[in-house]
Scaffold this motif. Structure first.
Motif, short mmCIF file in Angstrom:
data_model
loop_
_atom_site.label_atom_id
_atom_site.label_comp_id
_atom_site.label_asym_id
_atom_site.label_seq_id
_atom_site.Cartn_x
_atom_site.Cartn_y
_atom_site.Cartn_z
N VAL A 344 0.88 -1.08 -0.05
CA VAL A 344 -0.08 0.22 -0.03
C VAL A 344 0.78 1.37 -0.03
O VAL A 344 0.37 2.06 -0.71
N GLU A 345 1.94 1.13 0.71
CA GLU A 345 2.75 2.56 1.09
C GLU A 345 3.41 2.89 -0.47
O GLU A 345 3.21 3.95 -0.62
N GLU A 346 3.56 2.04 -1.41
CA GLU A 346 4.35 2.40 -2.61
C GLU A 346 3.09 2.97 -3.67
O GLU A 346 3.76 3.08 -4.86
N LEU A 347 1.95 2.81 -3.44
CA LEU A 347 0.89 3.05 -4.43
C LEU A 347 0.46 4.47 -4.60
O LEU A 347 -0.52 4.75 -5.24
N ALA A 348 0.68 5.24 -3.73
CA ALA A 348 0.30 6.70 -3.74
C ALA A 348 -1.00 6.96 -3.48
O ALA A 348 -1.76 7.78 -4.16
N TYR A 349 -1.70 6.20 -2.66
CA TYR A 349 -3.16 6.35 -2.26
C TYR A 349 -3.18 7.53 -1.18
O TYR A 349 -2.26 7.56 -0.39
N THR A 350 -4.21 8.04 -1.17
CA THR A 350 -4.39 9.03 -0.01
C THR A 350 -5.17 8.29 1.04
O THR A 350 -5.74 7.37 0.81
N GLU A 351 -4.98 8.98 2.26
CA GLU A 351 -5.86 8.30 3.27
C GLU A 351 -7.27 8.45 3.10
O GLU A 351 -7.72 7.47 3.46
N ASP A 352 -7.76 9.51 2.51
CA ASP A 352 -8.95 9.50 2.05
C ASP A 352 -9.45 8.29 0.93
O ASP A 352 -10.62 7.70 1.19
N LEU A 353 -8.82 8.15 0.12
CA LEU A 353 -8.94 6.79 -0.80
C LEU A 353 -9.03 5.66 -0.04
O LEU A 353 -10.03 4.84 -0.21
N ILE A 354 -8.19 5.53 0.79
CA ILE A 354 -8.06 4.23 1.69
C ILE A 354 -9.51 4.21 2.67
O ILE A 354 -10.05 3.00 2.50
N GLU A 355 -9.75 5.25 3.23
CA GLU A 355 -10.97 5.22 4.03
C GLU A 355 -12.10 5.14 3.28
O GLU A 355 -12.96 4.22 3.56
N TRP A 356 -12.25 5.44 2.05
CA TRP A 356 -13.23 5.30 1.03
C TRP A 356 -13.63 3.87 0.88
O TRP A 356 -14.75 3.43 0.87
N PHE A 357 -12.55 3.08 0.45
CA PHE A 357 -12.51 1.84 0.03
C PHE A 357 -13.11 0.86 1.52
O PHE A 357 -13.58 -0.14 1.23
N THR A 358 -12.27 1.09 2.54
CA THR A 358 -12.38 0.52 3.62
C THR A 358 -13.77 0.74 4.88
O THR A 358 -14.23 0.25 5.61
N GLY A 359 -14.21 2.14 4.58
CA GLY A 359 -15.24 2.73 5.39
C GLY A 359 -16.37 3.12 4.84
O GLY A 359 -17.31 2.52 4.25
N SER A 360 -16.44 4.75 4.48
CA SER A 360 -17.73 5.23 4.00
C SER A 360 -18.01 4.71 2.49
O SER A 360 -19.13 4.91 2.24
N GLY A 361 -17.30 4.16 1.81
CA GLY A 361 -17.62 3.91 0.42
C GLY A 361 -17.87 2.34 0.32
O GLY A 361 -18.03 1.73 -0.80
N LYS A 362 -17.55 1.63 1.34
CA LYS A 362 -17.60 0.04 1.39
C LYS A 362 -18.65 -0.52 0.75
O LYS A 362 -18.53 -1.52 -0.10
N ASP A 363 -19.98 0.08 0.79
CA ASP A 363 -20.92 -0.65 0.38
C ASP A 363 -21.24 -0.23 -1.17
O ASP A 363 -21.87 -0.67 -1.87
N LEU A 364 -20.46 0.60 -1.68
CA LEU A 364 -20.61 1.46 -2.95
C LEU A 364 -19.55 1.07 -3.95
O LEU A 364 -19.83 0.70 -5.11
N LEU A 365 -18.33 0.75 -3.59
CA LEU A 365 -17.00 0.51 -4.32
C LEU A 365 -17.01 -0.98 -4.37
O LEU A 365 -17.16 -1.69 -3.38
#
Ligand SMILES: Cc1cc2nc3c(=O)[nH]c(=O)nc-3n(C[C@H](O)[C@H](O)[C@H](O)COP(=O)(O)O)c2cc1C
Length: 372
Positions: A344-365
């Motif tokens: 994950v560290e080497e892939l230039a994701y923001t915290e917000d993108l990670i949070e979206w996949f794992t939290g707020s967007g979990k049911d959408l993405l």
């Protein structure tokens, strides 16, 4: 692995050539400044992915403030976005890929905008279970200004050095909301029968194409569509309806049609067993290429997907392996990474993108393998 047609260049009708048949699908990166300006996080994310495909589409960029759909979403709504967008297009193009910006209005789903205004905007006034605000009917003036905003955004994309724009007509956002009988109950020129429900998406496309024609260089215009809107008994439109819209879009002379699929590039409509990609290809009948997408994670998937469309878009695969296309072109397709676990560290994701996949967007993405 041996080379494949995937690795061959593709020439659009306007003579713009892309170095291979892979496309990075539009994905909101949740990386821009909170007010939509291009950030260093955007530049890092895209510079890392400059060889991921022959054509790279940015995440949805909102064309007018009342269409902003996400936190840290890219803006193309203001002239002073252009310097940042220029840096972005340069980062994308640095290894020869073509850069496309996706033009967007979230309509009723414009959460940050709706929170600011106290209501959302859509074709018709409605309440939706999942929205914490009411949706108001767009006035004729708001409709005209929104169409003009798509045109102005196209001019900015040209000025910022992009090779083209993709009109976002998919995924339940504003253009789709106008096309859908579920969300469009108007009885003026912008709603009613199928022809009038096509009027808004086509007016946007016409306005965009009018500007693109004066770009001073060949400029790509693509159109993205969700092939059907069927949720149980709620039918917004069927595959037959969308083939009529696709036919009209192809008649306008677009450079490509991009079918937004979620359940595989070989997906079929609710009421049939012919693959959607093939139906769309039959409808456009050579007027323009068709891009298919969904669940392509390795070279074998991409090769199979090329049987359903002329170009293959990769979404999550581009997040997982920034060198996806480069490896395939170099004959090293067997080295494509298929999980982000430990990387994950080497892939230039923001915290917000990670949070979206794992939290707020979990049911959408759709899930990102290795991030669960
Ligand atoms: C994080 C994320 C953001 C997305 N943002 C957009 C977007 O801005 N515009 C759009 O048309 N589709 C968007 N999509 C859908 C993708 O373009 C693509 O169609 C979908 O992920 C299926 O492809 P895949 O199976 O290769 O991931 C997004 C998908 C993901 C995972």
């Amino acid at each position: 692995m041996p080379q494949h047609k995937l690795a061959e260049p593709f020439e659009f009708k306007n003579k713009v050539t892309i170095p291979n048949r892979l496309v990075m699908a539009p994905m909101v990166a949740r990386a821009s400044e909170e007010d939509g300006y291009v950030s260093d996080d955007d530049l890092r994310y895209f510079a890392l992915r400059s060889e991921v495909a022959g054509m790279i589409i940015t995440g949805a960029a909102y064309v007018i403030d009342h269409g902003k759909g996400f936190g840290r979403q890219l803006s193309i709504a203001h002239s002073d976005n252009v310097p940042g967008l220029t840096r972005l297009s340069n980062a994308i193009k640095k290894d020869g890929a073509k850069a496309i910006v996706q033009l967007y209005h979230g309509g009723r789903e414009s959460h940050p905008a709706a929170h600011q205004m106290g209501y959302g905007l859509g074709p018709s006034a409605m309440k939706f279970d999942w929205l914490p605000y009411d949706v108001k009917e767009m006035t004729l003036d708001q409709i005209d200004k929104t169409i003009a905003a798509f045109a102005a955004a196209t001019r900015r994309a040209i000025d910022a050095g992009f090779d083209g724009v993709e009109v976002h007509g998919a995924n339940h956002y504003l253009l789709q909301q106008f096309f859908s009988v579920y969300s469009n109950h108007r009885d003026d020129e912008w709603g009613g029968d199928l022809v009038r429900r096509m009027a808004f998406p086509l007016a946007v496309l016409d306005a965009v194409m009018e500007v693109a024609k004066d770009a001073g260089r060949p400029f790509i215009v693509g159109y993205r569509i969700s092939p059907e809107e069927v949720h149980g008994d709620n039918v917004g439109y069927t595959m037959t309806d969308s083939l009529a819209l696709i036919d009209a879009v192809a008649n306008r002379g677009v450079d490509y049609v991009h079918v937004s699929l979620w359940e595989g590039f070989d997906g079929t409509p609710m009421d049939g067993d012919k693959p959607i990609g093939k139906m769309v290809k039959d409808t456009v009948a050579g007027r323009c290429p068709v891009i298919v997408v969904s669940n392509v994670f390795n070279q074998a998937d991409a090769e199979r997907a090329l049987e359903y469309g002329d170009l293959v878009a990769i979404g999550r695969a581009a997040l997982i392996d920034p060198k996806f296309g480069a490896k395939i072109v170099a004959g090293r397709g067997d080295e494509v990474e298929t999980s982000v676990a430990g990387r994950v560290e080497e892939l230039a994701y923001t915290e917000d993108l990670i949070e979206w996949f794992t939290g707020s967007g979990k049911d959408l993405l759709p899930p990102l393998k290795g991030l669960e």
